[in-house]
Design an enzyme around this catalytic site. Structure first.
Site, PDB file in Angstrom:
ATOM      1  N   ASP A 177       0.904  -1.145   0.000  1.00  0.00           N
ATOM      2  CA  ASP A 177       0.000   0.000   0.000  1.00  0.00           C
ATOM      3  C   ASP A 177       0.946   1.198   0.000  1.00  0.00           C
ATOM      4  O   ASP A 177       1.571   1.500   1.025  1.00  0.00           O
ATOM      5  CB  ASP A 177      -0.887   0.017   1.247  1.00  0.00           C
ATOM      6  CG  ASP A 177      -1.890   1.159   1.180  1.00  0.00           C
ATOM      7  OD1 ASP A 177      -1.525   2.225   0.668  1.00  0.00           O
ATOM      8  OD2 ASP A 177      -3.031   0.981   1.622  1.00  0.00           O
ATOM      9  N   HIS A 178       1.055   1.860  -1.143  1.00  0.00           N
ATOM     10  CA  HIS A 178       2.145   2.839  -1.251  1.00  0.00           C
ATOM     11  C   HIS A 178       1.961   4.022  -0.304  1.00  0.00           C
ATOM     12  O   HIS A 178       2.909   4.742  -0.031  1.00  0.00           O
ATOM     13  CB  HIS A 178       2.346   3.291  -2.706  1.00  0.00           C
ATOM     14  CG  HIS A 178       1.265   4.160  -3.224  1.00  0.00           C
ATOM     15  ND1 HIS A 178       0.121   3.664  -3.782  1.00  0.00           N
ATOM     16  CD2 HIS A 178       1.140   5.506  -3.256  1.00  0.00           C
ATOM     17  CE1 HIS A 178      -0.651   4.665  -4.143  1.00  0.00           C
ATOM     18  NE2 HIS A 178      -0.065   5.790  -3.843  1.00  0.00           N
ATOM     19  N   HIS A 240      -5.999   2.511   1.492  1.00  0.00           N
ATOM     20  CA  HIS A 240      -5.204   3.680   1.881  1.00  0.00           C
ATOM     21  C   HIS A 240      -5.759   4.406   3.114  1.00  0.00           C
ATOM     22  O   HIS A 240      -5.040   4.676   4.068  1.00  0.00           O
ATOM     23  CB  HIS A 240      -5.141   4.689   0.730  1.00  0.00           C
ATOM     24  CG  HIS A 240      -4.636   4.115  -0.553  1.00  0.00           C
ATOM     25  ND1 HIS A 240      -3.567   3.252  -0.606  1.00  0.00           N
ATOM     26  CD2 HIS A 240      -5.044   4.269  -1.837  1.00  0.00           C
ATOM     27  CE1 HIS A 240      -3.345   2.916  -1.866  1.00  0.00           C
ATOM     28  NE2 HIS A 240      -4.232   3.507  -2.630  1.00  0.00           N
TER      29      HIS A 240
END
Ligand code: NAD
Length: 484
Positions: A177-178, A240
């Site tokens: 999950d950047h 996110h």
């Protein structure tokens, strides 16, 4: 100063989907930046593996173009780019068949780190995992990196976890999950757990509410057909925004280790209460003469998928009982902005009188643009005129506060890829976390589907539907303005 570049050992990195959008936009420019920063060791090998029939040179040309287009302008030194490209090779491969696999197995060199980046659609995860095993590449030291979306509900996420677990141990699986790779997100943990200042106030007794906003200016554009099966809840909230919520709300872990951090995040997700349907606002952007509506972009004039969502949720534990968390995200909004705001309660007694203008304190954590944190404090308005109070920001914009050191750090993908090489899973989602997140989102989605709710329209360039404003107004609160 502690060195910013922690070297990693020699590695073979295979990017399945190496010709795709994500590889071109993020992964390859990110690796190039790490190379320029001196973090990529001599002898590291990057293998692009995808369906296209290309040779090494053809792929290097593509990588060069991608770096020129998506890399930073100041990083375009030709000699260094050429040296980076020497690390890059290409192999045509079929994830669903046997083409290319024997050759790939020969390219993987013994005695070094092996990482396989699954930058392909999730329907191929199982195929890739199986073939890595079949061709002897799934040894116990290898790692796999998997992209979002990790499932579209609890059942499909469980299925994916099962497929991966059949070939790899959880300690080898890096679910990206950047958002977790962003500098500010890590700084949030540093601010919370390395200072004594905030933690005593970090609870329902002192925090009035918390807002999390991830606003985008782009629409769904060419991804309309895909997005329409997903929507803002699945595409953004389940991963996110929930990760951000976890980092804000979690208890201090006993140490900054992968399982310690993820155990605490999991407890937060499990403590999330079901959401009252009245506390959910879904929206779809309208056409505005110049731009298409969401339904046009999605190619479905009757689509009920949301391009915007705002909701209020509660965490039922001792720390947060009574403090609402408001989260919102949407497309085609006023500005591109990701921000968390912790709004503290008013001081218990106003000694300066109601007219002095005293405000509550806020801590704003900006993820983009201009990563940084701002603490809003109240001081006396300088000069004569009695005790008039004003809010001033104690600003810690990283680029300003830390100069080059603050602005020049790795971006989220770079950092996370290097974490994979180092074998550090702290900033990656664990399988049980992902399942718990779907376990919370599924009934919310099922609820509005059963009720047949139609998303509210909102104007392109606005802050979302009116009702989202009302969600907070009803509670006597308001959203922070969305602005660049
Ligand atoms: P893409 O469609 O641009 O690229 C897909 C890649 O997969 C191509 O390289 C293609 O050759 C390869 N591929 C497809 N079928 C194959 C097969 N049978 N055998 C071998 N290779 C095959 O997709 P993308 O946008 O790069 O996305 C890749 C993954 O990353 C997806 O899971 C996506 O959801 C996720 N993701 C993408 C982004 C983004 O910004 N593009 C952001 C977050 C997550």
């Amino acid at each position: 100063m502690v060195s910013r570049v922690i070297p990693v050992d020699k590695f073979d990195l295979v990017i399945f989907g190496g010709t795709g959008d994500l590889a071109r936009r993020k992964i390859l420019p990110g690796l190039h930046r790490r190379y320029l920063a001196g973090q990529m060791p001599e002898g590291a090998q990057i293998v692009g593996a995808a369906r296209a029939v290309l040779d090494d040179q053809g792929y290097r040309d593509m990588v060069r173009e991608a770096i020129t287009e998506f890399g930073d302008a100041e990083d375009q030194d030709e000699a260094k780019l050429a040296a980076f490209l020497e690390h890059v090779q290409y192999l045509p491969i079929d994830a669903m068949g046997e083409k290319g696999w024997e050759k790939l197995a020969k390219m993987i060199r013994p005695g070094m780190i092996h990482a396989y980046y699954f930058s392909v659609g999730p329907s191929l995860f199982g195929e890739l995992a199986e073939r890595l095993q079949l061709y002897g590449m799934a040894d116990e030291n290898c790692r796999i990196v998997v992209e979002k979306p990790f499932g579209r509900d609890l059942e499909s996420a469980r299925e994916l976890n099962k497929v991966l677990a059949a070939h790899f141990d959880e300690s080898q699986i890096y679910r990206i999950d950047h958002y977790l790779g962003k500098e500010t997100v890590q700084n949030l943990m540093a601010v919370r757990f390395a200072n004594i200042l905030f933690e005593p106030l970090w609870n329902a007794q002192y925090v009035d509410h918390i807002q999390i906003t991830v606003a985008e200016t782009v629409g769904v554009g060419g991804r309309g057909a895909y997005y329409d099966k997903s929507g803002a809840m699945r595409d953004m909230v389940q991963n996110h925004l929930m990760q951000l919520l976890c980092l804000i709300a979690m208890e201090p872990p006993s140490r900054f280790g992968p399982d310690e951090v993820r155990d605490e995040k999991l407890k937060v997700i499990r403590a999330l209460e079901p959401v009252d349907p009245h506390h959910i606002v879904r929206g779809q952007y309208n056409a505005d003469g110049k731009e298409q509506s969401y339904r046009d972009d999605a190619g479905d004039p009757k689509s009920l998928t949301e391009s915007f969502i705002a909701l209020k949720c509660h965490i039922s534990n001792w720390r947060w009982s009574g403090t609402p968390f408001y989260i919102r995200t949407g497309k085609k909004l006023k500005a591109r902005e990701s921000e968390i705001v912790v709004v503290f309660k008013d001081a218990p007694h106003l000694i300066f009188g109601q007219s002095s203008g005293q405000h509550c304190n806020t801590l704003t954590i900006r993820l983009q643009p201009n990563e940084g944190m701002t603490l809003g404090v109240t001081i006396k308005d300088p000069g004569p005129g009695g005790m008039r109070l004003i809010d001033v920001p104690l600003d810690m914009t990283f680029a300003e506060a830390l100069g080059e050191e603050g602005s020049d750090g790795p971006d989220a993908y770079e950092r996370l890829i290097m974490d994979v090489m180092r074998g550090n899973q702290t900033l990656f989602m664990r399988g049980d976390e992902v399942e718990a997140a779907w376990g919370w989102t599924d009934p919310i989605i099922a609820g509005w589907e059963e009720r047949g709710e139609v998303p509210k329209p909102y104007e392109v360039g606005s802050s979302g539907p009116e009702d989202a404003m009302m969600l907070m107004h009803r509670d006597g609160r308001r959203w922070r303005e969305i602005k660049e």
